[in-house]
Each structure stands twice: as C-alpha cells, then as structure tokens.
Design an enzyme around this catalytic site. Structure first.
Site, PDB file in Angstrom:
ATOM      1  N   HIS A 278      13.016 -10.146   2.689  1.00 42.07           N
ATOM      2  CA  HIS A 278      12.857  -8.928   1.892  1.00 42.07           C
ATOM      3  C   HIS A 278      13.631  -9.043   0.566  1.00 42.07           C
ATOM      4  CE1 HIS A 278      12.432  -4.467   1.429  1.00 42.07           C
ATOM      5  NE2 HIS A 278      13.511  -4.645   0.700  1.00 42.07           N
ATOM      6  N   GLU A 279      14.921  -9.360   0.683  1.00 39.73           N
ATOM      7  CA  GLU A 279      15.746  -9.409  -0.535  1.00 39.73           C
ATOM      8  C   GLU A 279      15.313 -10.573  -1.429  1.00 39.73           C
ATOM      9  OE1 GLU A 279      17.372  -6.872  -1.182  1.00 39.73           O
ATOM     10  OE2 GLU A 279      17.450  -5.980   0.821  1.00 39.73           O
ATOM     11  N   HIS A 282      12.604  -9.397  -3.692  1.00 39.99           N
ATOM     12  CA  HIS A 282      13.172  -8.752  -4.892  1.00 39.99           C
ATOM     13  C   HIS A 282      13.679  -9.814  -5.863  1.00 39.99           C
ATOM     14  CE1 HIS A 282      13.090  -4.568  -3.629  1.00 39.99           C
ATOM     15  NE2 HIS A 282      13.785  -4.780  -2.527  1.00 39.99           N
ATOM     16  N   GLU A 308       9.791  -2.915  -4.828  1.00 40.18           N
ATOM     17  CA  GLU A 308       9.663  -2.884  -3.375  1.00 40.18           C
ATOM     18  C   GLU A 308       8.350  -3.538  -2.933  1.00 40.18           C
ATOM     19  OE1 GLU A 308      12.449  -1.943  -2.185  1.00 40.18           O
ATOM     20  OE2 GLU A 308      11.901  -2.152  -0.086  1.00 40.18           O
TER      21      GLU A 308
HETATM   22 ZN    ZN Z   1      14.064  -3.433  -0.922  1.00 38.44          ZN
END
Ligand code: ZN
Length: 513
Positions: A278-279, A282, A308
C-alpha cells in the site's frame, strides 16, 4: 510580439516575474520539505517527550511557509506572470504553475498565519494525547483535543469560504474541485451495491478460512519479503527507504527521497505485507512525478483520492490478485515453510480475500472498506456543522458501525479511537473510498491499453503497469485538477461502476454468488 520581433517590456517583465515566482516557490518548497522531514522523524524515531518542542518547531515553520506564500510580493509576482501564462499552452508546466499557484494563493491569503501555526501546533500535541488515549481506551482524555481540532477547522472553513456548506472547504483541500455533495452522490451510487454484496456474502463468511494468516510469521522474514515484493513492483529503494512505525504512512521530500513505513505483527501476515504494498503504491506515485516540477507547487500528488488510488491499486488490485500470487506464492511459501507448507495457493488467495464485516478500517476487506469511510464522512460533516457534539461522538460512532456493518465495537480503542486523523483535522477520510473507485477506473483503462497485464504479472513483470501509471498519472503532479487528470487518463468522469464491476466479478467467483 510587435512586428520587429522584439519582446515588449511587458512580455519580458512577465518572464522575469515567472523566474522570481519560481525562486519564491523553491524557498517555500524547502520549508515544506523541512516540515516533512520533521514529520517523518516525529512518526518514526522521535522520543515521546519530544512532542512539545516539535510542536513549536512545526508551528513556526508552517507559519513561515504560509507567510511566504501569501506575501504581497508573491501576489504581485502572480499578477505580473498572468499575461505571460495566458500566452502559453494551458497544459504546459509554466502555465500550470501560475494557475495552480494562483489557486493556492487565493485560498491561503484568506487564512491568518496565526491560525496556520495553531493548527500545526495542535496536530502534534493532539497526536501524543491520542496515542496514549487509544492505548488506555480513554476517549474522554482525547475529547478536548477533538473539540479544539473541530473548532480550528470551523475557523479555517469560515476563512477560506465554501460554495454550499462549510465541509466543502475541507473537501476542496484534499480533493480540489469537488464538493461535499459531489462526494455524497458518488457514495450514494456505490452504497447499495456494497450492501447487496455484503448481504449475499455474510451468510457464507465461514466458507473462507483465513486462520492461516494468523500463524507464526518471523518479523525479519516479513520485512525481507515486503522489500522484495515492492522492489519488484518498481518502488526504487535507491530513492526511498522503509522504516517501522505504529501508524504506517508515506512521505516525500522530493521525487528522489520518498519514504515509506510499515508495522509488523508476528501473528498476522497481512498487516505488514499488504501494508508495505500500500505505502509503496503511494511512494511510486511520488517517485514518478516529473523532475521538471521539482520545487514548484506542482510537485506532489494531486489529491487524496488520486494518491489513494495508487496505494489501493498496488495493494488490492495487484497484491490481492490471483496473477500476482501465481508468480509469488512459491517464494512466500518457501520463506514461511512452517506456517504455509501445508497451504496451497488457492487457499491462501481466498484467505487474503476473506470478506467479513470488522471493526478496524485499515484491516477491512475490499467489499466492506468503503462502508467504514461513508459513516466517518457522515460523522465528520455533523461534527463540523455542530449537529453532533464531541462528547456524543463515541455513541454515534457505535450506532453507525451497527447500522453499516452489523457489529458493535466492544470499546473505543477499536472504535472511535482507532484512527489518527482527528489529530490533524476533519475531511481526511473520503479520499480512501474515492481511491478505490479511481483505482478501478485506472485498472480498466490500463488493461485496455495492455490486455496481457495478467500474464505479465504471472511472470513477475510489473513494468508495463507502472509505466502506464507514470505516463497517465504520476508525471503530471498537481498540474491538472483531479477530475481533468482522470478524464485524460481514462476518458471518463469519476464513476463507481468500474469498482462495482471489479468487486462483483472477483467476489462472485470467490463466494460462488
Ligand atoms: Zn494510503
């Protein structure tokens, strides 16, 4: 230009103005990067006792950056650069710089420096109170800080103004060009589909067993695996790093220094593994922004929703997808032979995609996740407009969880105290749900451009997807409004229908609906 081809003084003056403007924004950018470094440190290595001093430092720096942005000189330079900008292609970097900087300036010039400093100071102090209150299940200890945050947000909204309701001002900060009602309309379109899916899946939640994820997983091995996965996705460790934290986040000081954090649980494999993906999603966004936009207001992600969309796309659409695990499961299994040796790939795939209404947003499955966001959105609007009192919020929270998810939080630690967001302000949640929705739109378009993406993933190749995202989203930074960027990338306006199609196809198969 006049017939003799010489620039008029007005024209060259405009270019000078643009150069001065760039120099000004390079300084503002340096201050903001210093703020980001201090914020990263605050959330990774700062001792708890450092909060008060850090709050003063961040308040002073936030005020300095704001003073520089809203100074008369910046306003004059923007005015002087307008004619030159009007002569350029609106999609050019320079025209975009003037347009976006003017937008930022017009909003921020209405906000007093002292309010900006107070918001920065309160956020650091509230965070240290929140950490303690959450660990002790003590909402009353945190409540005065929520009160203060809500009050500061109200003042901010009144300063910057809004088209229909105060919450619009907060939405516009994170989703430029959107309003509360526009977000609500998208949520209203999505909600019945989610409720329908949850209703169909709930009677058979036990058909998917995820207990294998809660066996023993050595943390050092988890970290090695996490690094291997995101490096393969395309997160560049030469321009990034991975650290431990209690509340995972990504932060960028520039495109060549983009940092991610994660947390480990030796009895829960998904937390760090999916959290790191997830990170990194980003992080790859920030690493992919055009170098030409460095030190200008155009660098950075365009909105919370777009940011996101990148994290959720890599975490869920890729990282919880069958093609990726066809490639990577043998490696994972070999790394955790004691815990996964007797688990075959399909069983693991079903485990990481188990749908079950649960209390914690960050651990929610893809089907219920947006429901967590929708009720937070309702509560925040009510808090801001005063129709919900801060002291009544835990009860209202629990009521919403019952209504949306059919379960009741046993305490506030896993209820209202679970999220860090109300230490910094309201309006930080809608971007997560918009991110899922946008991710599905980008996913469809990327597959139209590259129909063989699933086969590429099965071979462990993610370069074509990353390149498509770099080209269509990342490189543009903040140049275009989120709606325009989405339109350019997909040919469509924001719509939850691709996300609905994605969920129905994937979970229809897993649960034989
Ligand atoms: Zn996030």
């Amino acid at each position: 230009m006049p017939p003799n081809g010489r620039k008029t003084s007005a024209m060259s003056g405009s270019n000078d103005a643009l150069d001065h403007l760039k120099a000004t924004f390079a300084e503002i950018s340096a201050i903001n990067n210093a703020i980001a470094v201090l914020g990263w440190d605050q959330n990774t290595y700062m001792p708890p006792g450092g909060a008060a001093g850090r709050a003063e430092d961040l308040a002073a720096l936030a005020k300095l950056a704001h003073e520089r942005l809203t100074s008369r000189r910046t306003g004059d330079l923007l005015k002087a650069a307008q004619d030159h900008a009007a002569s350029l292609d609106p999609a050019s970097d320079d025209a975009s710089l003037v347009r976006v900087a003017q937008r930022d300036y017009d909003r921020e010039v209405k906000v007093p420096d002292a309010l900006v400093a107070e918001i920065a100071r309160t956020s650091v102090l509230a965070e240290s109170v929140w950490r303690d209150a959450r660990s002790r299940n003590d909402y009353p200890a945190f409540a005065p800080w929520v009160e203060k945050t809500v009050d500061l947000n109200r003042r901010l909204c009144e300063c910057v103004g809004y088209p229909e309701q105060p919450f619009d001002a907060l939405v516009d900060y994170t989703e430029p060009g959107m309003t509360t009602n526009a977000v609500r309309a998208v949520f209203d379109e999505l909600r019945p589909h989610l409720v329908d899916l949850v209703g169909k899946i709930t009677p058979q939640v036990d058909n998917v067993d995820d207990t294998v994820l809660h066996r023993q997983y050595d943390e050092a091995t988890q970290e090695r695996i996490g690094r291997e996965v995101v490096a393969r996705f395309g997160y560049d460790f030469n321009r990034g790093r991975l650290d431990r934290t209690t509340h995972p986040f990504e932060t960028a000081f520039n495109r060549d220094d983009v940092r991610i954090t994660t947390r480990y649980d030796s009895r829960f494999l998904s937390m760090a593994l999916m959290g790191t993906m997830h990170e990194a999603g980003h992080g790859m966004y920030e690493q992919g922004i055009s170098p030409a936009l460095a030190q200008t207001p155009l660098t950075g992600g365009v909105s919370s929703g777009m940011h996101e969309s990148q994290s959720r796309l890599w975490e869920n659409f890729v990282g919880r997808g069958m093609p990726f695990w066809r490639f990577f499961y043998p490696t994972l299994q070999a790394a955790f032979l004691d815990s996964l040796g007797d688990v075959e790939m399909h069983q693991f795939y079903r485990a990481i995609n188990k749908v079950c209404p649960s209390l914690i947003r960050v651990e929610a499955d893809e089907v219920t996740y947006c429901l967590h966001i929708m009720f937070r959105f309702d509560l925040e609007i009510a808090l801001l407009d005063g129709s919900l009192a801060v002291n009544d919020t835990p009860a209202a929270w629990n009521e919403k969880v019952r209504g949306y998810l059919g379960i009741t939080p046993p305490n506030d630690t896993v209820g209202i105290l679970q999220d860090i967001h109300w230490t910094t302000g309201l309006g930080g949640f809608q971007g997560y749900a918009l991110g899922n929705i946008i991710a599905a739109q980008l996913w469809e378009s990327a597959h139209q451009a590259h129909p063989d993406l699933p086969e590429q993933f099965e071979r462990g190749e993610f370069g074509a997807l990353l390149h498509w995202l770099n080209t269509n989203i990342h490189q543009h930074g903040r140049k275009f409004l989120p709606a325009d960027l989405l339109q350019r990338a997909t040919g469509s306006a924001l719509s939850p229908q691709p996300y609905v199609r994605y969920l129905r196809r994937k979970y229809g198969e897993i649960y034989s609906l």
